[in-house]
Design a protein around this motif. Structure first.
Motif, PDB file in Angstrom:
ATOM      1  N   LEU A  81       0.825  -1.269  -0.082  1.00  0.00           N
ATOM      2  CA  LEU A  81      -0.062   0.064   0.150  1.00  0.00           C
ATOM      3  C   LEU A  81       0.955   1.327  -0.053  1.00  0.00           C
ATOM      4  O   LEU A  81       1.580   1.295   0.868  1.00  0.00           O
ATOM      5  CB  LEU A  81      -0.953   0.072   1.367  1.00  0.00           C
ATOM      6  CG  LEU A  81      -1.814   0.960   1.254  1.00  0.00           C
ATOM      7  CD1 LEU A  81      -2.796   1.030   0.510  1.00  0.00           C
ATOM      8  CD2 LEU A  81      -2.421   0.863   2.914  1.00  0.00           C
ATOM      9  N   THR A  82       0.729   1.969  -1.006  1.00  0.00           N
ATOM     10  CA  THR A  82       1.677   3.079  -1.035  1.00  0.00           C
ATOM     11  C   THR A  82       1.043   4.400  -0.101  1.00  0.00           C
ATOM     12  O   THR A  82       0.022   4.207   0.368  1.00  0.00           O
ATOM     13  CB  THR A  82       1.629   3.825  -2.426  1.00  0.00           C
ATOM     14  OG1 THR A  82       0.339   4.288  -3.019  1.00  0.00           O
ATOM     15  CG2 THR A  82       2.018   2.746  -3.299  1.00  0.00           C
ATOM     16  N   ALA A  83       1.849   5.357   0.219  1.00  0.00           N
ATOM     17  CA  ALA A  83       1.684   6.356   0.979  1.00  0.00           C
ATOM     18  C   ALA A  83       0.288   7.201   0.383  1.00  0.00           C
ATOM     19  O   ALA A  83      -0.263   7.767   1.177  1.00  0.00           O
ATOM     20  CB  ALA A  83       2.864   7.222   1.214  1.00  0.00           C
ATOM     21  N   ASP A  84       0.045   7.226  -0.689  1.00  0.00           N
ATOM     22  CA  ASP A  84      -1.095   7.801  -1.444  1.00  0.00           C
ATOM     23  C   ASP A  84      -2.240   6.799  -1.623  1.00  0.00           C
ATOM     24  O   ASP A  84      -3.092   7.202  -2.620  1.00  0.00           O
ATOM     25  CB  ASP A  84      -0.779   8.661  -2.486  1.00  0.00           C
ATOM     26  CG  ASP A  84      -0.039   7.699  -3.916  1.00  0.00           C
ATOM     27  OD1 ASP A  84       0.352   6.879  -3.384  1.00  0.00           O
ATOM     28  OD2 ASP A  84      -0.046   8.316  -4.816  1.00  0.00           O
ATOM     29  N   GLY A  85      -2.273   5.777  -1.184  1.00  0.00           N
ATOM     30  CA  GLY A  85      -3.382   5.006  -1.023  1.00  0.00           C
ATOM     31  C   GLY A  85      -3.676   3.890  -2.176  1.00  0.00           C
ATOM     32  O   GLY A  85      -4.671   3.708  -2.703  1.00  0.00           O
TER      33      GLY A  85
END
Ligand code: SAM
Ligand code: SF4
Length: 333
Positions: free
Chosen positions: A268-272
């Motif tokens: 899961l990336t920091a921007d969802g």
């Protein structure tokens, strides 16, 4: 009680290990990861809030069979509210395995609070114990802080502590044995990771990377290594006992001996964005779903369908291989 749907792909692999990137920002500039300057950060409004991160992890844990959560980045210790996120994740399920991958800067201050929040252990990245080589690789003079951070993590009980190292040709590839002797003396479990084509500046070449084979050859000049008895399972590291044990050393041959067939990860990336692989070329936007009021059950369904497209392998050696658009620091290593 909600029903659990496993995150299974079309090759039958089941993802139970969630890697959560909390930020794409970092206070070092490792040459194999980031350019010296000029990398644009994600705008704040695109980065998931603490509530959003915890909600998505909660969906993973309660509906999708996630059993292990590792926080990463960029540098996760620069994320404000990290201890709170860890505590809220711990509260989701006391049986979850919770870990953090960090460059170690700030651990002196944060190791205690993180342990109290329920973090189990840390992996600290360190490629050299020589100040000048550390500076050459990370472009910052912070070796001392990393070493202090490691000690603080050990004191806080965040062990067994693993140390991740990347060897770069003609930079630190002559220091493999020195790093291992240092780690063994302190009880840290050292892992050498092959350099992968994930740097923002696209500087990786197959010819110049240091292979796991070469690393082992260098280590064997100074130590007796024997394959460790414990089964590898889905763990990426091949483990060897050092001089009869109990100390071990690992090599993670991501490029030359890929372990994609046993992969149990999802990111899961920091921007969802959900990524089914470090090298995926597609992402699935859960942030937009969260922010448009989509209920948990539907978010879980979209997450399951994002996994279906996971490829059999990363294909780095394939002539048609394309490096992902986002660098490692934005995906979450
Ligand atoms: N900043 C934290 C750290 O350095 O541990 C967490 C993020 S970092 C991207 C996670 C891991 O990825 C580190 O161990 C780092 O050495 C590794 N890494 C970064 N770029 C890499 C590359 N191109 N190839 C192999 N490993 C890489
Ligand atoms: Fe930062 Fe980690 Fe990348 Fe180094 S490897 S630049 S510490 S994110």
């Amino acid at each position: 009680m909600v029903q659990t749907t496993p995150l299974v792909d079309r090759f039958g692999r089941v993802a139970t290990d969630l890697r959560v990137s909390l930020t794409d920002r970092c206070n070092l500039r490792c040459s194999y990861c980031m350019p010296a300057e000029g990398l644009a950060w994600l705008p704040d409004e695109r980065v998931l809030s603490d509530d959003e991160v915890v909600r998505l992890i909660g969906i993973g844990v309660s509906r999708l069979g996630i059993r292990e959560v590792r926080f990463t980045g960029g540098e996760p210790l620069v994320r404000r509210g990290l201890s709170g996120i860890v505590a809220r994740t711990r509260a989701l399920d006391p049986g979850l395995e919770l870990s953090l991958t960090t460059n170690g800067l700030g651990l002196v201050r944060l190791a205690g609070p993180l342990a109290e929040a329920g973090l189990d252990r840390v992996n600290v990245s360190l490629d050299s114990i020589r100040p000048e080589t550390f500076h050459r690789i990370t472009r910052r003079d912070r070796l001392h802080d990393v070493l202090e951070g490691l000690q603080a993590a050990a004191d806080a009980g965040l062990g067994p502590i693993k140390v991740n190292a990347v060897l770069l040709r003609d930079v630190n590839d002559d220091q493999a044995a020195e790093l291992l002797a240092w780690a063994v003396e302190r009880g840290y479990e050292l892992r050498f990771i092959e350099q992968m084509p994930l740097d923002a500046q696209h500087g990786w070449t197959r010819e110049s990377m240091v292979t796991a084979e070469e690393t082992l050859e260098r280590l064997e000049k100074e130590f007796v290594l024997a394959p460790a008895a414990e089964p590898r399972g889905s763990a990426p590291a091949e483990l060897f006992t050092v001089d009869g044990g109990p100390a071990t050393v690992g090599v993670i041959a991501s490029v030359t001996r890929p372990f994609c067939g046993d992969c149990d990860r999802v990111r899961l990336t920091a921007d969802g964005q959900v990524r089914n692989c470090l090298f995926a070329r597609e992402e699935s936007d859960l942030r937009a779903a969260l922010r448009s009021g989509v209920p948990d059950a539907e978010i879980a369904r979209r997450w399951v369908s994002a996994m279906a497209g996971k490829r059999a392998g990363h294909g780095i050696d394939d002539p048609t291989f394309l490096q992902p658009d986002r660098p490692m620091s934005a995906i979450g290593g």
